[in-house]
Design a protein around this motif. Structure first.
Motif, short mmCIF file in Angstrom:
data_model
loop_
_atom_site.label_atom_id
_atom_site.label_comp_id
_atom_site.label_asym_id
_atom_site.label_seq_id
_atom_site.Cartn_x
_atom_site.Cartn_y
_atom_site.Cartn_z
N SER A 146 6.53 30.72 -91.99
CA SER A 146 5.70 31.93 -91.98
C SER A 146 5.90 32.79 -93.23
CB SER A 146 6.02 32.77 -90.75
OG SER A 146 7.33 33.34 -90.82
N ILE A 147 6.71 32.33 -94.18
CA ILE A 147 7.09 33.16 -95.33
C ILE A 147 6.21 32.86 -96.54
CG2 ILE A 147 8.98 33.79 -96.87
CD1 ILE A 147 10.89 32.90 -94.55
N GLY A 148 5.93 31.59 -96.80
CA GLY A 148 5.08 31.21 -97.92
C GLY A 148 3.61 31.38 -97.60
N ASP A 149 2.75 30.82 -98.46
CA ASP A 149 1.31 30.87 -98.23
C ASP A 149 0.91 30.03 -97.02
OD1 ASP A 149 0.23 32.39 -100.68
OD2 ASP A 149 1.55 30.88 -101.58
N VAL A 150 1.57 28.88 -96.87
CA VAL A 150 1.32 27.97 -95.75
C VAL A 150 2.64 27.37 -95.32
CG1 VAL A 150 0.04 25.95 -94.94
CG2 VAL A 150 -0.94 27.35 -96.75
N GLY A 151 2.80 27.15 -94.01
CA GLY A 151 3.94 26.41 -93.48
C GLY A 151 3.46 25.14 -92.82
N SER A 152 4.14 24.05 -93.07
CA SER A 152 3.74 22.74 -92.55
C SER A 152 4.84 22.17 -91.66
CB SER A 152 3.46 21.78 -93.71
OG SER A 152 3.35 20.45 -93.27
N PHE A 153 4.46 21.68 -90.48
CA PHE A 153 5.41 21.10 -89.52
C PHE A 153 4.94 19.71 -89.09
CE2 PHE A 153 5.70 25.65 -89.14
CZ PHE A 153 7.02 25.94 -88.86
N SER A 154 5.90 18.91 -88.67
CA SER A 154 5.63 17.59 -88.11
C SER A 154 6.02 17.56 -86.63
CB SER A 154 6.43 16.53 -88.86
OG SER A 154 6.40 15.28 -88.19
N PHE A 155 5.24 16.80 -85.85
CA PHE A 155 5.58 16.57 -84.44
C PHE A 155 5.87 15.09 -84.18
CE2 PHE A 155 2.54 20.33 -83.73
CZ PHE A 155 3.57 21.25 -83.77
N GLN A 156 6.29 14.38 -85.22
CA GLN A 156 6.67 12.97 -85.08
C GLN A 156 7.84 12.85 -84.10
OE1 GLN A 156 9.69 11.74 -86.65
NE2 GLN A 156 9.35 9.58 -86.21
N SER A 157 8.04 11.69 -83.55
CA SER A 157 8.90 11.53 -82.37
C SER A 157 10.36 11.92 -82.59
CB SER A 157 8.83 10.09 -81.86
OG SER A 157 9.20 9.18 -82.88
N SER A 158 10.85 11.90 -83.82
CA SER A 158 12.25 12.28 -84.05
C SER A 158 12.43 13.79 -84.17
CB SER A 158 12.79 11.63 -85.32
OG SER A 158 12.25 12.26 -86.48
N LYS A 159 11.32 14.53 -84.31
CA LYS A 159 11.41 15.95 -84.64
C LYS A 159 11.85 16.78 -83.44
CE LYS A 159 10.11 15.33 -88.88
NZ LYS A 159 9.94 13.88 -88.91
N ASN A 160 12.36 17.99 -83.73
CA ASN A 160 12.90 18.86 -82.68
C ASN A 160 11.84 19.30 -81.69
OD1 ASN A 160 14.89 18.65 -84.66
ND2 ASN A 160 15.61 20.74 -84.38
N LEU A 215 22.63 18.59 -79.34
CA LEU A 215 22.35 19.20 -78.04
C LEU A 215 23.47 18.94 -77.04
CD1 LEU A 215 18.54 18.39 -77.67
CD2 LEU A 215 19.57 20.62 -78.20
N GLY A 216 24.55 18.33 -77.52
CA GLY A 216 25.68 18.05 -76.64
C GLY A 216 26.51 19.30 -76.37
N TRP A 248 16.84 11.31 -75.92
CA TRP A 248 15.76 12.02 -76.61
C TRP A 248 14.49 11.18 -76.51
CZ3 TRP A 248 15.12 16.80 -78.04
CH2 TRP A 248 14.01 17.13 -78.83
N PRO A 249 13.35 11.78 -76.19
CA PRO A 249 13.13 13.21 -75.95
C PRO A 249 13.63 13.65 -74.58
CG PRO A 249 11.10 12.00 -75.59
CD PRO A 249 12.10 11.01 -76.12
N ILE A 250 13.71 14.97 -74.42
CA ILE A 250 14.10 15.56 -73.15
C ILE A 250 12.85 16.05 -72.43
CG2 ILE A 250 15.34 17.49 -72.07
CD1 ILE A 250 17.40 17.23 -74.36
N PHE A 251 12.65 15.60 -71.21
CA PHE A 251 11.47 16.00 -70.45
C PHE A 251 11.76 15.85 -68.97
CE2 PHE A 251 11.21 11.47 -71.11
CZ PHE A 251 10.74 10.96 -69.90
N ASP A 252 10.88 16.40 -68.17
CA ASP A 252 11.00 16.24 -66.72
C ASP A 252 9.61 16.15 -66.12
OD1 ASP A 252 10.03 18.86 -66.59
OD2 ASP A 252 12.00 19.73 -66.26
N GLU A 253 9.49 16.40 -64.84
CA GLU A 253 8.21 16.25 -64.15
C GLU A 253 7.16 17.24 -64.64
OE1 GLU A 253 6.87 14.00 -62.00
OE2 GLU A 253 8.64 12.89 -62.70
#
Length: 410
Positions: free
Chosen positions: A189-203, A388-389, A25-30
């Protein structure tokens, strides 16, 4: 493909590992490499106008979540902070949060001079318990922050009903929940606001970063201003209408996220299917209880796979020792948080440096029994990249647990 070993000696004592698969992780290619290289060569790395590749990704993510707006920012903590300010909380207001989550969910409440009110979690999901929320509401309560912990959806029907009856804002902390769904709707998308993280462990990740989504025009306009040093679309470059900061992400992060977003659905389906299969395997092991998926249609993003551990079925082996044994067998795992959030020094020692919190607030008197048990005795986490296995990998995780049980119960 993993091969199950026949060794009877635990790996922590020198035996062979049960799990021999690695989970990169992370999974990436060219495609990711080329996309980032193209931005580097362009020389357009920054995002001063909140436009270009950043705006393109924001539209992609809004479309993916089924929301009207999406707005990127520096990280998932900032996204929560901006959401709270936009929702109109005032110094001294109370905000309901769970005690079993990352520190940011509660610390940002302190940052905006509000009072975190800890409400216990459900014993079968480890998500905020709707039946306990109403008892915690006072005339000073202004918002609820349900955390879709590990990517398992909260009971949003119940939470939204409570919020609407009491005129409260709902800010979904979906830092673990990219791609997860509740009754056909993307989380966030259900509440007034939705908050997400893009930190390195996140999906879905770009190393660091965050995003908020909303369908509310006024909330979006305020948050968009806050992340761009208080500017508004009709103003000049050096006109600042709100007390915002530079919380923007770069074009490099945006293009990486656009590429990673293409992988998210397939990865989420894999994690969810593996989670269901692993549930079926672990349900047959005495002393191991998978968390409940509830009784409504969901998609679980499994940022973590969590099960409950009962040491009485494992020779009274402590959770810490069990986790050490499981990790030695090759299962990427952890015992999770050592204690609930309210036991962190910042709360116990009143190190919050906020002028608006009454002296009467005393977190040394807070006690949430379900969260306490999860931290001290029960909760064991398997990390998202392991989910992901293959089905064979899930079988090997279960076999590692059975191997430990056979050994410690001899």
């Amino acid at each position: 493909m993993n091969t199950l070993t026949s060794s009877t000696q635990l790996a922590i004592h020198g035996g062979e590992k049960t799990v021999t698969t690695s989970f990169p992780w992370p999974i990436f290619d060219e495609q990711e490499v080329q996309a980032v290289a193209d931005v580097v060569r362009s020389g357009q790395w920054g995002n001063p106008d909140c436009a270009g590749l950043v705006a393109e990704f924001e539209q992609q993510f809004a479309d993916y979540c089924g929301s009207k707006y999406a707005m990127t920012c520096a990280n998932g903590s900032v996204s929560l902070r901006m959401a709270m300010i936009a929702c109109g909380v005032k110094p001294g207001d109370e905000v309901i949060v769970p005690p079993y989550t990352f520190i940011a969910t509660a610390s940002i409440v302190l940052e905006v001079n509000c009072v975190p009110v800890f409400v216990d979690i459900e014993p079968d999901t480890y998500n905020l318990d709707p039946t306990a929320i109403e008892a915690a509401i006072t005339e000073r309560t202004k918002a609820i922050i349900p955390v879709h912990f590990a990517g398992l959806p909260c009971n949003m029907d119940a939470i939204m009903d409570i919020a609407r009856r009491h005129n409260l804002r709902v800010i979904e902390d979906a830092a673990h929940a990219h791609g997860a769904e509740y009754k056909g709707r993307k989380l966030g998308s259900i509440g007034d606001v939705g908050s997400f993280s893009f930190q390195s462990s996140k999906n879905l990740n770009s190393g660091e970063g965050g995003i908020v989504i909303t369908n509310d025009d006024a909330l979006y306009e305020t948050m968009n201003s806050l992340r761009n040093v208080g500017r508004l679309p009709h103003g000049q470059w050096y006109d600042h209408f709100n007390p915002g900061c530079n919380y923007r992400i770069t074009q490099l992060q945006a293009v990486l996220l656009s590429q990673q977003l293409k992988r998210l659905d397939e990865q989420t389906i894999t994690r969810d299917e593996n989670g269901i299969y692993l549930d079926s395997l672990l349900a047959d092991i005495n002393g191991i209880t998978p968390l409940s998926r509830g009784n409504v249609a969901i998609r679980h993003s499994h940022h973590l796979y969590i099960f409950k551990y009962d040491k009485s079925e494992f020779g009274d082996t402590s959770k810490a020792d069990f986790v050490a044994m499981l990790a030695a067998e090759g299962v990427p795992c952890s015992g999770g948080y050592p204690h609930p959030l309210y036991k962190q020094p910042v709360f116990q020692q009143k190190n919050w440096m906020c002028y608006a919190i009454p002296e009467s607030v005393d977190y040394s008197q807070t006690y949430c029994p379900v969260a306490e048990r999860a931290c001290s005795d029960e909760a064991v986490w398997i990390f998202q990249f392991a989910m992901l296995g293959t089905r064979s990998d899930m079988e090997s995780f279960a076999e590692a647990i059975r191997k430990i049980q056979r050994t410690v119960n001899k």
